[in-house]
Design a protein around this motif. Sequence first.
Motif, PDB file in Angstrom:
ATOM      1  N   HIS A 147       9.892  -1.986 -15.217  1.00 51.23           N
ATOM      2  CA  HIS A 147       8.752  -2.695 -15.806  1.00 51.23           C
ATOM      3  C   HIS A 147       7.451  -2.313 -15.099  1.00 51.23           C
ATOM      4  O   HIS A 147       6.562  -3.149 -14.932  1.00 51.23           O
ATOM      5  N   ALA A 148       7.340  -1.051 -14.704  1.00 48.00           N
ATOM      6  CA  ALA A 148       6.194  -0.632 -13.900  1.00 48.00           C
ATOM      7  C   ALA A 148       4.903  -0.518 -14.708  1.00 48.00           C
ATOM      8  O   ALA A 148       3.808  -0.575 -14.131  1.00 48.00           O
ATOM      9  N   GLY A 149       5.006  -0.333 -16.031  1.00 46.13           N
ATOM     10  CA  GLY A 149       3.807  -0.119 -16.840  1.00 46.13           C
ATOM     11  C   GLY A 149       3.530  -1.266 -17.800  1.00 46.13           C
ATOM     12  O   GLY A 149       4.394  -2.097 -18.074  1.00 46.13           O
ATOM     13  N   TRP A 173       4.546  -6.999 -17.671  1.00 44.74           N
ATOM     14  CA  TRP A 173       4.954  -5.974 -16.707  1.00 44.74           C
ATOM     15  C   TRP A 173       5.274  -6.634 -15.381  1.00 44.74           C
ATOM     16  O   TRP A 173       5.035  -7.837 -15.197  1.00 44.74           O
ATOM     17  N   ASP A 174       5.806  -5.842 -14.467  1.00 46.69           N
ATOM     18  CA  ASP A 174       6.028  -6.300 -13.100  1.00 46.69           C
ATOM     19  C   ASP A 174       4.796  -5.912 -12.283  1.00 46.69           C
ATOM     20  O   ASP A 174       4.659  -4.759 -11.836  1.00 46.69           O
ATOM     21  N   ILE A 175       3.923  -6.886 -12.096  1.00 46.84           N
ATOM     22  CA  ILE A 175       2.637  -6.646 -11.435  1.00 46.84           C
ATOM     23  C   ILE A 175       2.869  -6.075 -10.041  1.00 46.84           C
ATOM     24  O   ILE A 175       3.667  -6.595  -9.255  1.00 46.84           O
ATOM     25  N   GLY A 176       2.172  -4.992  -9.728  1.00 41.89           N
ATOM     26  CA  GLY A 176       2.214  -4.392  -8.403  1.00 41.89           C
ATOM     27  C   GLY A 176       3.298  -3.367  -8.175  1.00 41.89           C
ATOM     28  O   GLY A 176       3.263  -2.633  -7.182  1.00 41.89           O
ATOM     29  N   VAL A 177       4.261  -3.263  -9.090  1.00 38.39           N
ATOM     30  CA  VAL A 177       5.405  -2.375  -8.852  1.00 38.39           C
ATOM     31  C   VAL A 177       5.012  -0.908  -8.933  1.00 38.39           C
ATOM     32  O   VAL A 177       5.534  -0.081  -8.165  1.00 38.39           O
ATOM     33  N   ARG A 178       4.115  -0.565  -9.828  1.00 36.93           N
ATOM     34  CA  ARG A 178       3.710   0.845  -9.905  1.00 36.93           C
ATOM     35  C   ARG A 178       3.085   1.292  -8.580  1.00 36.93           C
ATOM     36  O   ARG A 178       3.451   2.339  -8.029  1.00 36.93           O
ATOM     37  N   ALA A 179       2.160   0.502  -8.051  1.00 32.39           N
ATOM     38  CA  ALA A 179       1.518   0.862  -6.784  1.00 32.39           C
ATOM     39  C   ALA A 179       2.522   0.853  -5.635  1.00 32.39           C
ATOM     40  O   ALA A 179       2.497   1.727  -4.755  1.00 32.39           O
ATOM     41  N   LEU A 180       3.432  -0.128  -5.634  1.00 29.61           N
ATOM     42  CA  LEU A 180       4.453  -0.188  -4.584  1.00 29.61           C
ATOM     43  C   LEU A 180       5.370   1.022  -4.646  1.00 29.61           C
ATOM     44  O   LEU A 180       5.688   1.629  -3.610  1.00 29.61           O
ATOM     45  N   LEU A 193      20.342   4.072  -5.166  1.00 30.77           N
ATOM     46  CA  LEU A 193      19.466   3.648  -6.251  1.00 30.77           C
ATOM     47  C   LEU A 193      18.733   2.378  -5.824  1.00 30.77           C
ATOM     48  O   LEU A 193      19.357   1.375  -5.455  1.00 30.77           O
ATOM     49  N   VAL A 194      17.402   2.424  -5.884  1.00 35.19           N
ATOM     50  CA  VAL A 194      16.565   1.292  -5.460  1.00 35.19           C
ATOM     51  C   VAL A 194      15.698   0.869  -6.639  1.00 35.19           C
ATOM     52  O   VAL A 194      14.761   1.572  -7.025  1.00 35.19           O
ATOM     53  N   ALA A 195      16.026  -0.280  -7.222  1.00 36.01           N
ATOM     54  CA  ALA A 195      15.276  -0.794  -8.365  1.00 36.01           C
ATOM     55  C   ALA A 195      14.198  -1.746  -7.860  1.00 36.01           C
ATOM     56  O   ALA A 195      14.480  -2.695  -7.122  1.00 36.01           O
ATOM     57  N   LEU A 196      12.956  -1.491  -8.264  1.00 36.99           N
ATOM     58  CA  LEU A 196      11.810  -2.274  -7.805  1.00 36.99           C
ATOM     59  C   LEU A 196      11.330  -3.195  -8.921  1.00 36.99           C
ATOM     60  O   LEU A 196      11.037  -2.753 -10.031  1.00 36.99           O
ATOM     61  N   HIS A 197      11.236  -4.477  -8.598  1.00 36.11           N
ATOM     62  CA  HIS A 197      10.736  -5.487  -9.535  1.00 36.11           C
ATOM     63  C   HIS A 197       9.807  -6.428  -8.785  1.00 36.11           C
ATOM     64  O   HIS A 197       9.788  -6.470  -7.557  1.00 36.11           O
ATOM     65  N   SER A 198       9.041  -7.217  -9.547  1.00 35.39           N
ATOM     66  CA  SER A 198       8.234  -8.268  -8.937  1.00 35.39           C
ATOM     67  C   SER A 198       8.332  -9.516  -9.792  1.00 35.39           C
ATOM     68  O   SER A 198       8.656  -9.452 -10.983  1.00 35.39           O
ATOM     69  N   PHE A 199       8.062 -10.681  -9.172  1.00 32.23           N
ATOM     70  CA  PHE A 199       8.213 -11.941  -9.890  1.00 32.23           C
ATOM     71  C   PHE A 199       6.993 -12.830  -9.689  1.00 32.23           C
ATOM     72  O   PHE A 199       6.338 -12.795  -8.646  1.00 32.23           O
ATOM     73  N   THR A 255      -3.151  -7.098  -3.780  1.00 33.33           N
ATOM     74  CA  THR A 255      -4.197  -6.321  -3.121  1.00 33.33           C
ATOM     75  C   THR A 255      -3.611  -5.027  -2.578  1.00 33.33           C
ATOM     76  O   THR A 255      -2.400  -4.917  -2.366  1.00 33.33           O
ATOM     77  N   ASP A 256      -4.485  -4.067  -2.318  1.00 29.49           N
ATOM     78  CA  ASP A 256      -4.031  -2.806  -1.724  1.00 29.49           C
ATOM     79  C   ASP A 256      -3.378  -3.052  -0.367  1.00 29.49           C
ATOM     80  O   ASP A 256      -2.346  -2.439  -0.032  1.00 29.49           O
ATOM     81  N   ALA A 257      -3.966  -3.948   0.411  1.00 29.72           N
ATOM     82  CA  ALA A 257      -3.412  -4.233   1.733  1.00 29.72           C
ATOM     83  C   ALA A 257      -2.012  -4.835   1.615  1.00 29.72           C
ATOM     84  O   ALA A 257      -1.109  -4.504   2.394  1.00 29.72           O
ATOM     85  N   GLY A 258      -1.827  -5.719   0.639  1.00 30.03           N
ATOM     86  CA  GLY A 258      -0.513  -6.314   0.429  1.00 30.03           C
ATOM     87  C   GLY A 258       0.522  -5.290   0.022  1.00 30.03           C
ATOM     88  O   GLY A 258       1.666  -5.313   0.498  1.00 30.03           O
ATOM     89  N   VAL A 259       0.138  -4.376  -0.861  1.00 31.52           N
ATOM     90  CA  VAL A 259       1.056  -3.320  -1.286  1.00 31.52           C
ATOM     91  C   VAL A 259       1.460  -2.458  -0.095  1.00 31.52           C
ATOM     92  O   VAL A 259       2.639  -2.132   0.094  1.00 31.52           O
ATOM     93  N   MET A 260       0.470  -2.083   0.744  1.00 31.90           N
ATOM     94  CA  MET A 260       0.774  -1.238   1.891  1.00 31.90           C
ATOM     95  C   MET A 260       1.692  -1.958   2.884  1.00 31.90           C
ATOM     96  O   MET A 260       2.618  -1.364   3.440  1.00 31.90           O
ATOM     97  N   LEU A 261       1.446  -3.266   3.093  1.00 30.56           N
ATOM     98  CA  LEU A 261       2.287  -4.028   4.005  1.00 30.56           C
ATOM     99  C   LEU A 261       3.735  -4.058   3.520  1.00 30.56           C
ATOM    100  O   LEU A 261       4.673  -3.811   4.295  1.00 30.56           O
ATOM    101  N   TRP A 262       3.920  -4.341   2.226  1.00 30.36           N
ATOM    102  CA  TRP A 262       5.281  -4.417   1.699  1.00 30.36           C
ATOM    103  C   TRP A 262       5.921  -3.043   1.572  1.00 30.36           C
ATOM    104  O   TRP A 262       7.142  -2.913   1.730  1.00 30.36           O
ATOM    105  N   ALA A 263       5.128  -2.014   1.328  1.00 33.96           N
ATOM    106  CA  ALA A 263       5.681  -0.661   1.299  1.00 33.96           C
ATOM    107  C   ALA A 263       6.228  -0.290   2.686  1.00 33.96           C
ATOM    108  O   ALA A 263       7.324   0.270   2.808  1.00 33.96           O
ATOM    109  N   ASP A 264       5.477  -0.625   3.735  1.00 32.36           N
ATOM    110  CA  ASP A 264       5.956  -0.358   5.092  1.00 32.36           C
ATOM    111  C   ASP A 264       7.218  -1.154   5.381  1.00 32.36           C
ATOM    112  O   ASP A 264       8.195  -0.635   5.940  1.00 32.36           O
ATOM    113  N   ARG A 265       7.187  -2.429   5.011  1.00 31.16           N
ATOM    114  CA  ARG A 265       8.328  -3.322   5.284  1.00 31.16           C
ATOM    115  C   ARG A 265       9.586  -2.843   4.559  1.00 31.16           C
ATOM    116  O   ARG A 265      10.675  -2.796   5.148  1.00 31.16           O
TER     117      ARG A 265
END
Length: 254
Positions: A32-34, A57-64, A147-153, A231-241
Motif C-alpha cells: 500500500h505504498a502508493g 494508502w499506508d502513509i509513510g511507507v514509501r519513504a520508509l 521477505l519484509v512487508a512494510l505497512h503503517s497504521f 516527518t522526515d526525521a521520524g522516517v529516518m529514525l524508524w529506518a535506522d531502528r
Amino acid sequence: MRGGGLLGPRDPRTVSLVNPTGASPFLLIGDHAGRALPEALGDLGLSEEDRVRHIAWDIGVRALGEALAQRLDAVFIAQTWSRLVVDCNRDPARADAIPEVSDGSPIPGNVGLTPADRAARIAEVHAPYQDAIAAELARRAGRETVLVALHSFTPRMQGTDRPWDAGVLHDRGDLTFAHAMLAILQAAPGLTIGDNEPYKMDGIDHTVPRHAFAARLPYVELEIRQDHLSTDAGVMLWADRIADGLRSALASLA
C-alpha cells in the motif's frame, strides 16, 4: 472506466522497483505504498481529504521503504496505486479487495462495478504487483532471502486510540525470523510493540502468505504507527531502528 481497460498511456507503472540490484538478503515490499488513482477512475468520487488519509494508502511507507533500501542495499518493490483501486494485500476474489466503504467513507467510484471492471483492476494493478514479487524471488533463487512487508497504521481507528508504536505480524510458515524480530523490537526501551497487533496476520492477508508460507521463506510483516512517519526525521529514525533490528535478527539466526 466501465467495461474496458483501466490504465492509459499517461498513467505511471503499477510497480516501482527501488534499488533493483540490491545485494541484501532482505526483500522489502510495500503493498500500500502508493496513493495514485488511474486517470480513467478520476477521483473515485472522493474528497481530497479522503484521498490522502489512511484509507487510501499506508502513509509513510514509501519513504520508509526507500530509506531502508538505501541503508540495507535492499530491493524495495512498491505498489504505485491506491489500495482503493484494488487492495494488493487481499485475495482479489474477496469483495473487500475493492471496498465500497472504508473507515466510514463511501467510495462512490467502487459502487456498481461490473465483472469486467473488477477484472481490469485485478489484471492491471493486482497481478503485476504480485508478479513482480514472484519474479524477484525467482531471480534470487539460491540466495538467502527474507521477505519484509512494510505497512503503517492510523493512530486512531473507529474512535479508539492505538497504543502501539509498531507491530510485528506473523502466522504460519517459517516463523523463526519474525519471532526474532519481535523479540528485538520488544526489548527496545521506551517502545510498545504489538505481537500481531494492531492487526493479526490471518486469512485476510494475502501477499506474505502467498509468497512465503508454502515456500518456507523467512519473513516478517511490520506495522509502524503513521504519526511516527509523518516527518522526515521520524522516517529516518524508524529506518535506522528497523534496519538495525533486521540485521540483528538475521545475525541471531546464523
